[in-house]
Design a protein around this motif. Structure first.
Motif, PDB file in Angstrom:
ATOM      1  N   THR A  86       0.695  -1.267   0.080  1.00  0.00           N
ATOM      2  CA  THR A  86      -0.041  -0.027   0.088  1.00  0.00           C
ATOM      3  C   THR A  86       0.818   1.300  -0.004  1.00  0.00           C
ATOM      4  O   THR A  86       0.427   2.381  -0.479  1.00  0.00           O
ATOM      5  N   ALA A  87       2.104   1.135   0.384  1.00  0.00           N
ATOM      6  CA  ALA A  87       2.967   2.380   0.515  1.00  0.00           C
ATOM      7  C   ALA A  87       4.440   2.207   0.563  1.00  0.00           C
ATOM      8  O   ALA A  87       4.719   0.980   1.337  1.00  0.00           O
ATOM      9  N   ILE A  88       5.370   2.767  -0.070  1.00  0.00           N
ATOM     10  CA  ILE A  88       6.711   2.350   0.096  1.00  0.00           C
ATOM     11  C   ILE A  88       7.376   3.889   0.497  1.00  0.00           C
ATOM     12  O   ILE A  88       7.109   4.828  -0.184  1.00  0.00           O
ATOM     13  N   GLU A  89       8.055   3.661   1.336  1.00  0.00           N
ATOM     14  CA  GLU A  89       9.097   5.102   1.954  1.00  0.00           C
ATOM     15  C   GLU A  89      10.558   4.631   1.667  1.00  0.00           C
ATOM     16  O   GLU A  89      10.820   3.460   1.737  1.00  0.00           O
ATOM     17  N   LYS A  90      11.416   5.644   1.617  1.00  0.00           N
ATOM     18  CA  LYS A  90      12.680   5.336   1.595  1.00  0.00           C
ATOM     19  C   LYS A  90      13.265   6.367   2.535  1.00  0.00           C
ATOM     20  O   LYS A  90      13.398   7.568   2.398  1.00  0.00           O
ATOM     21  N   SER A  91      14.424   5.927   3.373  1.00  0.00           N
ATOM     22  CA  SER A  91      15.294   6.518   4.102  1.00  0.00           C
ATOM     23  C   SER A  91      16.698   6.059   4.398  1.00  0.00           C
ATOM     24  O   SER A  91      16.502   4.572   4.672  1.00  0.00           O
ATOM     25  N   GLY A  92      17.621   6.983   4.104  1.00  0.00           N
ATOM     26  CA  GLY A  92      18.853   6.191   4.378  1.00  0.00           C
ATOM     27  C   GLY A  92      19.408   5.102   3.611  1.00  0.00           C
ATOM     28  O   GLY A  92      19.959   4.292   4.078  1.00  0.00           O
ATOM     29  N   GLY A  93      18.951   5.046   2.387  1.00  0.00           N
ATOM     30  CA  GLY A  93      19.498   3.982   1.562  1.00  0.00           C
ATOM     31  C   GLY A  93      18.602   2.624   1.585  1.00  0.00           C
ATOM     32  O   GLY A  93      18.714   1.569   1.126  1.00  0.00           O
ATOM     33  N   CYS A  94      17.421   2.809   2.390  1.00  0.00           N
ATOM     34  CA  CYS A  94      16.609   1.574   2.598  1.00  0.00           C
ATOM     35  C   CYS A  94      15.288   1.906   2.437  1.00  0.00           C
ATOM     36  O   CYS A  94      14.698   2.981   2.753  1.00  0.00           O
ATOM     37  N   PHE A  95      14.380   0.811   1.938  1.00  0.00           N
ATOM     38  CA  PHE A  95      13.158   1.009   1.640  1.00  0.00           C
ATOM     39  C   PHE A  95      12.136   0.306   2.709  1.00  0.00           C
ATOM     40  O   PHE A  95      12.590  -0.775   3.076  1.00  0.00           O
ATOM     41  N   SER A  96      11.265   0.912   3.108  1.00  0.00           N
ATOM     42  CA  SER A  96      10.186   0.424   4.017  1.00  0.00           C
ATOM     43  C   SER A  96       8.897   0.153   3.322  1.00  0.00           C
ATOM     44  O   SER A  96       8.246   1.384   2.707  1.00  0.00           O
ATOM     45  N   ALA A  97       8.289  -0.806   3.353  1.00  0.00           N
ATOM     46  CA  ALA A  97       6.998  -1.213   2.476  1.00  0.00           C
ATOM     47  C   ALA A  97       5.926  -1.266   3.458  1.00  0.00           C
ATOM     48  O   ALA A  97       5.988  -2.640   4.246  1.00  0.00           O
ATOM     49  N   GLU A  98       4.716  -1.024   3.564  1.00  0.00           N
ATOM     50  CA  GLU A  98       3.639  -1.386   4.110  1.00  0.00           C
ATOM     51  C   GLU A  98       2.795  -2.526   3.399  1.00  0.00           C
ATOM     52  O   GLU A  98       2.520  -2.221   2.094  1.00  0.00           O
ATOM     53  N   ILE A  99       2.555  -3.631   4.049  1.00  0.00           N
ATOM     54  CA  ILE A  99       2.025  -4.589   3.089  1.00  0.00           C
ATOM     55  C   ILE A  99       0.654  -5.072   3.749  1.00  0.00           C
ATOM     56  O   ILE A  99       0.622  -5.146   5.023  1.00  0.00           O
ATOM     57  N   GLU A 100      -0.484  -4.994   3.166  1.00  0.00           N
ATOM     58  CA  GLU A 100      -1.542  -5.805   3.829  1.00  0.00           C
ATOM     59  C   GLU A 100      -2.014  -7.149   3.165  1.00  0.00           C
ATOM     60  O   GLU A 100      -2.364  -7.244   1.864  1.00  0.00           O
ATOM     61  N   PRO A 101      -1.545  -8.155   3.811  1.00  0.00           N
ATOM     62  CA  PRO A 101      -1.647  -9.404   3.231  1.00  0.00           C
ATOM     63  C   PRO A 101      -3.014  -9.967   3.200  1.00  0.00           C
ATOM     64  O   PRO A 101      -4.071  -9.541   3.959  1.00  0.00           O
ATOM     65  N   GLU A 102      -3.293 -10.985   2.278  1.00  0.00           N
ATOM     66  CA  GLU A 102      -4.678 -11.489   2.557  1.00  0.00           C
ATOM     67  C   GLU A 102      -5.021 -12.260   3.461  1.00  0.00           C
ATOM     68  O   GLU A 102      -6.218 -12.083   3.984  1.00  0.00           O
ATOM     69  N   ALA A 103      -4.256 -12.761   4.277  1.00  0.00           N
ATOM     70  CA  ALA A 103      -4.337 -13.517   5.560  1.00  0.00           C
ATOM     71  C   ALA A 103      -3.060 -12.990   6.531  1.00  0.00           C
ATOM     72  O   ALA A 103      -2.189 -12.931   6.175  1.00  0.00           O
ATOM     73  N   GLY A 104      -3.742 -12.511   7.966  1.00  0.00           N
ATOM     74  CA  GLY A 104      -2.936 -12.126   8.661  1.00  0.00           C
ATOM     75  C   GLY A 104      -2.993 -10.294   8.906  1.00  0.00           C
ATOM     76  O   GLY A 104      -3.713  -9.932   7.950  1.00  0.00           O
ATOM     77  N   SER A 105      -2.297  -9.882   9.639  1.00  0.00           N
ATOM     78  CA  SER A 105      -2.088  -8.494   9.931  1.00  0.00           C
ATOM     79  C   SER A 105      -1.297  -7.778   9.248  1.00  0.00           C
ATOM     80  O   SER A 105      -0.490  -8.332   8.751  1.00  0.00           O
ATOM     81  N   ARG A 106      -1.520  -6.442   8.943  1.00  0.00           N
ATOM     82  CA  ARG A 106      -0.820  -5.517   8.346  1.00  0.00           C
ATOM     83  C   ARG A 106       1.013  -5.706   8.919  1.00  0.00           C
ATOM     84  O   ARG A 106       1.102  -5.613   9.969  1.00  0.00           O
ATOM     85  N   ARG A 107       1.767  -5.655   7.802  1.00  0.00           N
ATOM     86  CA  ARG A 107       3.295  -5.849   8.346  1.00  0.00           C
ATOM     87  C   ARG A 107       4.013  -4.738   7.418  1.00  0.00           C
ATOM     88  O   ARG A 107       3.425  -4.090   6.331  1.00  0.00           O
ATOM     89  N   THR A 108       5.305  -4.345   8.090  1.00  0.00           N
ATOM     90  CA  THR A 108       6.196  -3.568   7.349  1.00  0.00           C
ATOM     91  C   THR A 108       7.532  -4.491   7.068  1.00  0.00           C
ATOM     92  O   THR A 108       8.019  -5.137   7.792  1.00  0.00           O
ATOM     93  N   VAL A 109       8.063  -4.292   5.770  1.00  0.00           N
ATOM     94  CA  VAL A 109       9.020  -4.976   5.453  1.00  0.00           C
ATOM     95  C   VAL A 109      10.303  -3.843   5.097  1.00  0.00           C
ATOM     96  O   VAL A 109       9.906  -2.923   4.591  1.00  0.00           O
TER      97      VAL A 109
END
Length: 317
Positions: A86-109
């Motif tokens: 649902t969203a991707i941000e970038k900071s300090g050479g790293c990407f953080s992505a918000e994921i809404e799985p079909e099963a389970g709770s929202r997570r950030t990778v």
């Protein structure tokens, strides 16, 4: 050894069409830490049969292509997660992505690099009581893929402007001398050169809106205009174009053209450091084999640069 503050992934791949699955295969065989997120709606799944993919002389459906690719990735333990980024941000050479799985709770990778293989959406023609004609396969969308099988048939092309006329000319000069351009009431103020091209290729132009349809099996057999004129076809193509699914990249500031298609370099890198793109979301020829090539190039470059710092990290360039 991975540092506690390092990203958990070498690469996040977004999209499980031909490009995303090909990239996943390469990354798996490169022994990279990656995750492929699959929203479950690849446009390639709509392909009934394609005859222009090498090694499949008898044709292959989009679903069979994707099924074979997924099985291949699975042999190497590739991680495929059903869900949406649902969203991707970038900071300090790293990407953080918000994921809404079909099963389970929202997570950030967190990932050092991201490959977008999110594809594009077809612009559906405005046909009476038929909002999803392309998705259902009643209107075809790629004469490059299957125009050979339509050779010599009565062909209708839905479109207007330069794109519509260009595709009608392409079909007429390549496959059939019985081509009609349906403008859906948009009308076209044709100049002398356009009238010459239409006459040269024997293209008929219908300027009126379509009022009703005859559907026979898996095709639209006839259209009727508001004035009652009937036009019968054996094949209908849409030339209304695509809307690239590039929102995630555009939000990061990636360069794109006027349609939203992403601009990439020879390694399929976007203008955002560490962000790659492959397949239909990239400006260029929209073909499965092109998407596979994009994926191979991008995944190999990602692998080769994994030990290198990104531009934002110390020592990067």
């Amino acid at each position: 050894m991975t540092r506690p503050d390092s990203p958990e992934l070498d690469c996040l791949v977004v999209g499980a069409g031909p490009a995303g699955l090909a990239a996943a295969l390469y990354l798996a065989r490169f022994n990279r830490r990656f995750l492929l997120v699959d929203s479950g709606d690849p446009r390639a799944a709509w392909i009934p049969t394609s005859h222009n993919i090498p090694f499949f002389a008898d044709g292959i459906s989009g679903r069979d292509i994707l099924g074979s690719q997924r099985e291949h990735v699975g042999r190497y333990g590739g991680r495929i997660l059903a869900g949406n980024v649902t969203a991707i941000e970038k900071s300090g050479g790293c990407f953080s992505a918000e994921i809404e799985p079909e099963a389970g709770s929202r997570r950030t990778v967190r990932a050092r690099r991201v490959l977008l293989a999110t594809g594009a959406r077809d612009v559906e023609p405005d046909l009476p009581d038929l909002p999803d004609a392309v998705r259902r396969g009643l209107v075809r969308y790629c004469p490059i893929c299957d125009g050979y099988e339509a050779a010599g048939k009565r062909i209708g092309v839905i479109g207007y402007g330069d794109r519509g006329l260009g595709e009608a000319v392409f079909v007429a000069r390549t496959y059939s001398r019985d081509v009609t351009l349906l403008t859906l009431g948009q009308g076209m103020d044709l100049d002398a050169d356009e009238r010459r091209r239409i006459a040269e290729h024997g293209i008929k132009v219908v300027h009126e809106p379509i009022a009703s349809l005859d559907i026979e099996g898996d095709r639209i057999a006839a259209t009727r205009t508001r004035s009652g004129h009937e036009h019968r076809f054996e094949v209908l193509y849409s030339a209304l174009g695509l809307k690239p699914r590039s929102e995630l990249a555009v939000a990061l500031g990636a360069e794109h053209d006027e349609t939203g298609a992403l601009l990439v370099d020879d390694h399929n890198r976007t203008s955002v450091a560490g962000l790659y793109a492959a397949g239909g979301v990239v400006r260029g020829l929209d073909q499965v084999v092109v998407a596979l090539g994009h994926a191979a190039i991008a995944a190999t470059d990602i692998h080769n640069r994994c030990e290198l710092p990104t531009e934002e990290e110390e020592g990067g360039n």
